[in-house]
Design an enzyme around this catalytic site. Structure first.
Site, PDB file in Angstrom:
ATOM      1  N   ASP A 108       0.859  -1.186   0.000  1.00 22.18           N
ATOM      2  CA  ASP A 108       0.000   0.000   0.000  1.00 22.18           C
ATOM      3  C   ASP A 108       0.897   1.239   0.000  1.00 22.18           C
ATOM      4  O   ASP A 108       2.026   1.192   0.502  1.00 22.18           O
ATOM      5  CB  ASP A 108      -0.926   0.031   1.227  1.00 22.18           C
ATOM      6  CG  ASP A 108      -2.178   0.860   0.987  1.00 22.18           C
ATOM      7  OD1 ASP A 108      -3.272   0.272   0.822  1.00 22.18           O
ATOM      8  OD2 ASP A 108      -2.067   2.112   0.934  1.00 22.18           O
ATOM      9  N   ASP A 150       4.427   3.319  -3.566  1.00 18.53           N
ATOM     10  CA  ASP A 150       3.500   3.577  -4.670  1.00 18.53           C
ATOM     11  C   ASP A 150       3.738   2.505  -5.742  1.00 18.53           C
ATOM     12  O   ASP A 150       4.828   2.431  -6.317  1.00 18.53           O
ATOM     13  CB  ASP A 150       3.777   4.982  -5.226  1.00 18.53           C
ATOM     14  CG  ASP A 150       2.823   5.377  -6.332  1.00 18.53           C
ATOM     15  OD1 ASP A 150       2.262   4.482  -6.996  1.00 18.53           O
ATOM     16  OD2 ASP A 150       2.670   6.589  -6.562  1.00 18.53           O
ATOM     17  N   TYR A 175     -11.898   6.630 -15.082  1.00 17.71           N
ATOM     18  CA  TYR A 175     -12.105   5.404 -14.286  1.00 17.71           C
ATOM     19  C   TYR A 175     -12.787   4.327 -15.132  1.00 17.71           C
ATOM     20  O   TYR A 175     -12.401   3.159 -15.101  1.00 17.71           O
ATOM     21  CB  TYR A 175     -12.940   5.737 -13.049  1.00 17.71           C
ATOM     22  CG  TYR A 175     -13.091   4.595 -12.057  1.00 17.71           C
ATOM     23  CD1 TYR A 175     -12.098   4.323 -11.123  1.00 17.71           C
ATOM     24  CD2 TYR A 175     -14.241   3.810 -12.045  1.00 17.71           C
ATOM     25  CE1 TYR A 175     -12.247   3.290 -10.194  1.00 17.71           C
ATOM     26  CE2 TYR A 175     -14.399   2.780 -11.129  1.00 17.71           C
ATOM     27  CZ  TYR A 175     -13.400   2.518 -10.200  1.00 17.71           C
ATOM     28  OH  TYR A 175     -13.552   1.498  -9.283  1.00 17.71           O
ATOM     29  N   LYS A 228     -11.103   0.700 -15.958  1.00 15.87           N
ATOM     30  CA  LYS A 228     -11.657  -0.576 -15.495  1.00 15.87           C
ATOM     31  C   LYS A 228     -12.046  -1.483 -16.665  1.00 15.87           C
ATOM     32  O   LYS A 228     -12.010  -2.707 -16.550  1.00 15.87           O
ATOM     33  CB  LYS A 228     -12.823  -0.325 -14.541  1.00 15.87           C
ATOM     34  CG  LYS A 228     -12.383   0.296 -13.201  1.00 15.87           C
ATOM     35  CD  LYS A 228     -11.378  -0.590 -12.450  1.00 15.87           C
ATOM     36  CE  LYS A 228     -11.059  -0.082 -11.052  1.00 15.87           C
ATOM     37  NZ  LYS A 228     -10.076  -0.942 -10.350  1.00 15.87           N
TER      38      LYS A 228
HETATM   39  N1  NAD Z   1     -15.506   0.748  -3.014  1.00 14.44           N
HETATM   40  C1  NAD Z   1     -16.251   0.571  -4.106  1.00 14.44           C
HETATM   41  O1  NAD Z   1     -17.456   0.913  -4.120  1.00 14.44           O
HETATM   42  C2  NAD Z   1     -15.646  -0.049  -5.344  1.00 14.44           C
HETATM   43  C3  NAD Z   1     -16.506  -0.379  -6.406  1.00 14.44           C
HETATM   44  C4  NAD Z   1     -15.965  -0.959  -7.547  1.00 14.44           C
HETATM   45  C5  NAD Z   1     -14.616  -1.209  -7.627  1.00 14.44           C
HETATM   46  N2  NAD Z   1     -13.796  -0.873  -6.587  1.00 14.44           N
HETATM   47  C6  NAD Z   1     -12.368  -1.145  -6.725  1.00 14.44           C
HETATM   48  O2  NAD Z   1     -11.928  -1.897  -5.623  1.00 14.44           O
HETATM   49  C7  NAD Z   1     -10.537  -1.674  -5.436  1.00 14.44           C
HETATM   50  C8  NAD Z   1     -10.253  -1.397  -3.963  1.00 14.44           C
HETATM   51  O3  NAD Z   1     -10.872  -0.188  -3.613  1.00 14.44           O
HETATM   52  P1  NAD Z   1     -11.461   0.120  -2.172  1.00 14.44           P
HETATM   53  O4  NAD Z   1     -12.859   0.517  -2.379  1.00 14.44           O
HETATM   54  O5  NAD Z   1     -11.142  -0.962  -1.231  1.00 14.44           O
HETATM   55  O6  NAD Z   1     -10.661   1.465  -1.858  1.00 14.44           O
HETATM   56  P2  NAD Z   1      -9.841   2.001  -0.601  1.00 14.44           P
HETATM   57  O7  NAD Z   1      -9.513   3.404  -0.958  1.00 14.44           O
HETATM   58  O8  NAD Z   1     -10.577   1.733   0.664  1.00 14.44           O
HETATM   59  O9  NAD Z   1      -8.513   1.116  -0.623  1.00 14.44           O
HETATM   60  C9  NAD Z   1      -7.581   1.217  -1.666  1.00 14.44           C
HETATM   61  C10 NAD Z   1      -6.172   1.179  -1.097  1.00 14.44           C
HETATM   62  O10 NAD Z   1      -5.261   1.267  -2.209  1.00 14.44           O
HETATM   63  C11 NAD Z   1      -4.194   2.097  -1.828  1.00 14.44           C
HETATM   64  N3  NAD Z   1      -3.575   2.686  -3.009  1.00 14.44           N
HETATM   65  C12 NAD Z   1      -4.108   3.607  -3.841  1.00 14.44           C
HETATM   66  N4  NAD Z   1      -3.220   3.958  -4.772  1.00 14.44           N
HETATM   67  C13 NAD Z   1      -2.094   3.243  -4.531  1.00 14.44           C
HETATM   68  C14 NAD Z   1      -0.824   3.187  -5.145  1.00 14.44           C
HETATM   69  N5  NAD Z   1      -0.518   3.951  -6.205  1.00 14.44           N
HETATM   70  N6  NAD Z   1       0.095   2.346  -4.643  1.00 14.44           N
HETATM   71  C15 NAD Z   1      -0.186   1.569  -3.562  1.00 14.44           C
HETATM   72  N7  NAD Z   1      -1.380   1.599  -2.941  1.00 14.44           N
HETATM   73  C16 NAD Z   1      -2.328   2.422  -3.420  1.00 14.44           C
HETATM   74  C17 NAD Z   1      -4.816   3.145  -0.927  1.00 14.44           C
HETATM   75  O11 NAD Z   1      -3.845   3.761  -0.092  1.00 14.44           O
HETATM   76  C18 NAD Z   1      -5.861   2.348  -0.173  1.00 14.44           C
HETATM   77  O12 NAD Z   1      -5.351   1.897   1.083  1.00 14.44           O
HETATM   78  C19 NAD Z   1     -10.157  -0.545  -6.392  1.00 14.44           C
HETATM   79  O13 NAD Z   1      -9.536  -1.088  -7.538  1.00 14.44           O
HETATM   80  C20 NAD Z   1     -11.485   0.073  -6.744  1.00 14.44           C
HETATM   81  O14 NAD Z   1     -11.465   0.699  -8.004  1.00 14.44           O
HETATM   82  C21 NAD Z   1     -14.282  -0.301  -5.444  1.00 14.44           C
END
Ligand code: NAD
Length: 253
Positions: free
Chosen positions: A43, A67, A157, A161
Site C-alpha cells: 500500500d 506507490d 475510471y 476498469k
Molecule cells: N468501493 C467501491 O465501491 C468499489 C466499487 C468498484 C470497484 N472498486 C475497486 O476496488 C478496489 C479497492 O478499492 P477500495 O474501495 O477498497 O478502496 P480504498 O480506498 O478503501 O482502498 C484502496 C487502497 O489502495 C491504496 N492505493 C491507492 N493507490 C495506490 C498506489 N498507487 N500504490 C499503492 N497503494 C495504493 C490506498 O492507499 C488504499 O489503502 C479498487 O480497484 C477500486 O477501483 C471499489
C-alpha cells in the site's frame, strides 16, 4: 459479516495483495493470511499497513509500503516474497471525480491509468516469471461495475476498469497452458475508504438519476474478499478469464 473462512486453504502459499491497507485489499489480505498464506501487503500508506499488521499480529503479513506505479516499489514486493509467488491480488485503485470526456484533466487521466491499469500490468509482469517457473499461479484483478458499462463513474475510471477486463482476458489466454489462471472481480458499491467526489455538474445531471433509481445496497469488503479468495484458490481450479460480478445483482439490471 458472516463470511466463514476455509482454514488451511492457502497453507504454504505466498501471496501479494495491493491496496492492502484499506477496504477490499485489507479484507482480502486478512482472509488469505487467516487461511494460511504468507501475505506481502502493499500500500502507498505506511500508516495503514502499520495498523493492519498491529491488528493481526498472529498472521503472517509482511508490510511493504510504496506507490505501486513505480517499478522499484514493485521489485521490492517481489524481493519480499522470496523464492516463489503463488497468488497475486491486484486490488489497489483510485476513482476519478466522475469527470466526463470534455472535463477530464491530464493529471486525473494519467494518475487513474497509472494506478488502475499500468500498476496491474507491472505487478503481473513481475510475478509471471516465478509463476511460470513453478508451473502454477492464480491472479485476480479488481475491476468494477464501471468495467462492464458506462454509467457508474467518469471517463478515466470507466476506461481504466474496461482496460483491466481486457488485460485479464488477454493474460488468461496467453498463459492458459502454463498452469496460471487470471480472473477479475467486478464489485458494485462497497463500504470502503475510496474517495469518489462528484466534481462535474454535467455528470451529476446525467448519472445522478440513473444511479439514484437503482436503490443499490453497498456491500461489505469481506464479501468481496470471499469472491476474490475463491478465484485465487484451487476451489476455482477450472476457471480462468472470467469477470465475476459481486454486486448484489446490479449488473443484471
Ligand atoms: N468501493 C467501491 O465501491 C468499489 C466499487 C468498484 C470497484 N472498486 C475497486 O476496488 C478496489 C479497492 O478499492 P477500495 O474501495 O477498497 O478502496 P480504498 O480506498 O478503501 O482502498 C484502496 C487502497 O489502495 C491504496 N492505493 C491507492 N493507490 C495506490 C498506489 N498507487 N500504490 C499503492 N497503494 C495504493 C490506498 O492507499 C488504499 O489503502 C479498487 O480497484 C477500486 O477501483 C471499489
Amino acid at each position: 459479516m458472516n463470511t466463514a473462512i476455509t482454514p488451511g486453504r492457502f497453507d504454504g502459499k505466498v501471496a501479494i495483495v495491493t491496496g492492502a491497507g484499506s477496504g477490499i485489499g485489507l479484507a482480502t489480505t486478512v482472509r488469505l493470511a487467516s487461511e494460511g498464506a504468507r501475505v506481502i501487503a502493499a500500500d502507498v500508506s505506511s500508516e495503514r499497513l502499520d495498523a493492519l499488521v498491529a491488528a493481526n499480529r498472529s498472521l503472517d503479513i509482511v508490510a511493504v509500503a510504496g506507490d505501486i506505479t513505480v517499478e522499484e516499489n514493485v521489485q521490492a514486493l517481489i524481493a519480499a516474497a522470496g523464492d516463489k509467488i503463488d497468488v497475486l491480488a491486484n486490488v489497489a485503485g483510485i476513482m476519478d471525480a466522475f469527470l466526463p470526456a470534455a472535463e477530464v484533466d491530464d493529471a486525473t487521466w494519467e494518475r487513474v491509468m497509472n494506478v488502475n491499469v499500468t500498476a496491474v500490468m507491472r505487478l503481473t509482469r513481475a510475478v509471471l516469471p516465478k509463476m511460470l517457473a513453478e508451473g502454477s499461479g492464480s491472479i485476480v484483478n479488481v475491476t468494477s461495475e464501471a468495467g462492464l458499462r458506462g454509467a457508474s463513474a467518469g471517463a478515466a475510471y470507466t476506461t481504466s476498469k474496461h482496460a483491466v477486463v481486457g488485460f485479464t482476458k488477454n493474460t488468461s489466454v496467453m498463459y492458459s497452458g502454463s498452469g496460471i489462471r487470471v480472473n477479475a472481480v467486478a464489485p458494485g458499491g462497497v463500504k470502503t475508504n475510496i474517495e469518489a467526489p462528484f466534481k462535474s455538474e454535467h455528470a451529476g445531471r446525467v448519472l445522478g438519476p440513473v444511479l439514484g433509481a437503482l436503490a443499490l445496497v453497498p456491500a461489505e469488503p469481506e464479501q468481496l474478499a470471499a469472491a476474490i479468495t475463491w478465484l485465487l484458490s484451487d476451489d476455482s481450479a477450472n476457471v480462468s478469464g472470467v469477470v465475476l460480478a459481486s454486486d448484489g445483482g446490479w449488473s443484471a439490471i
